[in-house]
Design a protein around this motif. Structure first.
Motif, mmCIF file in Angstrom:
data_model
loop_
_atom_site.group_PDB
_atom_site.id
_atom_site.type_symbol
_atom_site.label_atom_id
_atom_site.label_comp_id
_atom_site.label_asym_id
_atom_site.label_seq_id
_atom_site.Cartn_x
_atom_site.Cartn_y
_atom_site.Cartn_z
ATOM 1 N N LYS A 66 -39.011 -6.436 -31.186
ATOM 2 C CA LYS A 66 -38.150 -5.968 -30.113
ATOM 3 C C LYS A 66 -37.161 -4.941 -30.637
ATOM 4 O O LYS A 66 -36.865 -4.877 -31.830
ATOM 5 C CB LYS A 66 -37.398 -7.134 -29.465
ATOM 6 N N ARG A 67 -36.643 -4.136 -29.737
ATOM 7 C CA ARG A 67 -35.577 -3.208 -30.083
ATOM 8 C C ARG A 67 -34.235 -3.933 -30.066
ATOM 9 O O ARG A 67 -34.134 -5.069 -29.625
ATOM 10 C CB ARG A 67 -35.558 -2.039 -29.092
ATOM 11 N N ARG A 68 -33.209 -3.277 -30.550
ATOM 12 C CA ARG A 68 -31.905 -3.912 -30.674
ATOM 13 C C ARG A 68 -31.375 -4.380 -29.326
ATOM 14 O O ARG A 68 -30.713 -5.420 -29.231
ATOM 15 C CB ARG A 68 -30.908 -2.929 -31.308
ATOM 16 N N TYR A 69 -31.660 -3.637 -28.249
ATOM 17 C CA TYR A 69 -31.119 -3.989 -26.935
ATOM 18 C C TYR A 69 -32.109 -4.760 -26.071
ATOM 19 O O TYR A 69 -31.842 -5.026 -24.904
ATOM 20 C CB TYR A 69 -30.635 -2.727 -26.197
ATOM 21 N N ASP A 70 -33.276 -5.106 -26.595
ATOM 22 C CA ASP A 70 -34.173 -6.033 -25.904
ATOM 23 C C ASP A 70 -33.670 -7.465 -26.107
ATOM 24 O O ASP A 70 -32.845 -7.719 -26.987
ATOM 25 C CB ASP A 70 -35.603 -5.912 -26.448
ATOM 26 N N PHE B 145 -41.633 -18.702 -23.987
ATOM 27 C CA PHE B 145 -40.704 -17.681 -24.469
ATOM 28 C C PHE B 145 -40.688 -16.518 -23.486
ATOM 29 O O PHE B 145 -41.583 -16.378 -22.654
ATOM 30 C CB PHE B 145 -41.131 -17.181 -25.848
ATOM 31 N N ALA B 146 -39.655 -15.699 -23.602
ATOM 32 C CA ALA B 146 -39.539 -14.520 -22.743
ATOM 33 C C ALA B 146 -39.073 -13.335 -23.569
ATOM 34 O O ALA B 146 -38.338 -13.491 -24.550
ATOM 35 C CB ALA B 146 -38.566 -14.782 -21.593
ATOM 36 N N LEU B 147 -39.519 -12.160 -23.160
ATOM 37 C CA LEU B 147 -39.094 -10.914 -23.799
ATOM 38 C C LEU B 147 -38.710 -9.942 -22.693
ATOM 39 O O LEU B 147 -39.543 -9.563 -21.869
ATOM 40 C CB LEU B 147 -40.226 -10.340 -24.650
ATOM 41 N N LEU B 148 -37.440 -9.555 -22.666
ATOM 42 C CA LEU B 148 -36.919 -8.644 -21.647
ATOM 43 C C LEU B 148 -36.825 -7.258 -22.255
ATOM 44 O O LEU B 148 -36.170 -7.060 -23.285
ATOM 45 C CB LEU B 148 -35.549 -9.123 -21.169
ATOM 46 N N LEU B 149 -37.470 -6.275 -21.606
ATOM 47 C CA LEU B 149 -37.615 -4.934 -22.174
ATOM 48 C C LEU B 149 -37.079 -3.883 -21.206
ATOM 49 O O LEU B 149 -37.830 -3.347 -20.378
ATOM 50 C CB LEU B 149 -39.095 -4.659 -22.472
ATOM 51 N N PRO B 150 -35.803 -3.552 -21.259
ATOM 52 C CA PRO B 150 -35.267 -2.495 -20.399
ATOM 53 C C PRO B 150 -35.833 -1.131 -20.792
ATOM 54 O O PRO B 150 -36.013 -0.826 -21.972
ATOM 55 C CB PRO B 150 -33.758 -2.557 -20.669
ATOM 56 N N GLY B 151 -36.137 -0.310 -19.780
ATOM 57 C CA GLY B 151 -36.587 1.052 -20.032
ATOM 58 C C GLY B 151 -38.044 1.194 -20.412
ATOM 59 O O GLY B 151 -38.487 2.294 -20.753
#
Length: 300
Positions: A179-183, A193-199
């Protein structure tokens, strides 16, 4: 605090009593704190860990002859994180620093899963609500992936709960590394589990999730008997362009339904949910087209 008649009040600690070692003072302090905690919980008729956190009471007690270092040692052994210590005749800064550290630790614990170290369901719900509102306001893309370990109960039954915990920790590590720093990576259930990916849109988010699944499937785990085994997971991905309104509950439901579809179609796969923006935008145009056809042809 009232005490039962058949119990005496604990004697105060005093540095003036002769031949009392530091260890004895610490033990007496531990004993008094333990009795106080037990009395308070007994009056409430509920276990200490289930007491209503919305009711708060500060209890102050003067302890003579106890240094900051001794107090920290006692507090750690007794897990007395809720106690505030302040000196009566010297610099309060070290004590306030400890208080700040304690508050930061408590804040971290309330929003992180104790086993895996990533965010828990509480933090996930809060961030999902904020990010979804931001996406709607800026009309930007956001994606949500929900992942679930395949046949996790069988892993615990066959290889032991320690091996199951190792699987959970490893999947959390893979999520954090991909993940990226802001994910946001979160453990939102037992093996879910969940992974939230803005943008990130649907195609790119599916690639991220597939990479996570491949990394998990390629990793060998060891059972309590030394046997090697491998684990897979299934995933559902929902994406949103921010051009219409959708609630966090509905958005999560889209990803969850896609996950259910992935499970029902054989597991160890990623399925995509329909885009809510496209679905809702298509409906009015279909209605207008049918109205025009009826006006010009007389047929519905």
């Amino acid at each position: 605090m009232p005490m039962p008649e058949n119990k005496k009040h604990p004697e105060p600690l005093s540095s003036e009593r002769p031949n009392v070692t530091e260890t004895a003072l610490e033990q007496e302090l531990i004993s008094e704190l333990s009795r106080l905690r037990d009395e308070i919980c007994a009056l409430s008729h509920v276990p200490c860990e289930r007491m209503d956190p919305r009711t708060n009471l500060g209890v102050f007690r003067l302890f003579n002859g106890i240094s900051l270092q001794q107090w920290r040692s006692v507090a750690q052994r007794l897990e007395a994180r809720g106690w505030l210590s302040l000196p009566m005749d010297r610099d309060v800064y070290p004590h306030l620093t400890i208080l700040q550290e304690s508050l930061e630790e408590l804040t971290y614990q309330t929003e992180h899963d104790p086993l895996t170290g990533i965010a828990n369901r509480r933090a996930f719900d809060r961030v999902l609500d904020l990010e979804l509102e931001r996406a709607q306001r800026a009309e930007s893309t956001i994606s949500l992936a929900v992942l679930d370990l395949d046949d996790f109960k069988q892993i615990n039954d066959r290889h032991g709960h320690a091996a199951g915990d190792a699987v959970l920790v490893h999947l959390a590590r893979i999520l954090a590394n991909n993940k990226r720093r802001y994910d946001l990576a979160a453990r939102i259930g037992g093996e879910e589990f969940a992974l939230l990916l803005p943008g990130i849109g649907q195609v790119k988010s599916a690639r991220v999730v597939d990479r996570i699944r491949e990394n998990l499937a390629a990793h060998p785990f060891q059972s309590k008997d030394g046997d090697s085994f491998r684990v897979t997971c299934s995933a559902g991905v929902a994406s949103f362009r921010g051009t219409t309104e959708i609630s966090p509950t509905d958005f999560y439901s889209l990803a969850d339904k896609a996950l259910y579809q992935a499970k029902s179609l054989g597991k160890n796969r990623t399925d995509l949910a329909p885009m809510p923006d496209v679905e809702r935008a298509a409906r009015p145009s279909l209605v207008r087209a049918s109205e025009k056809r009826f006006l010009f042809t007389g047929k519905p």
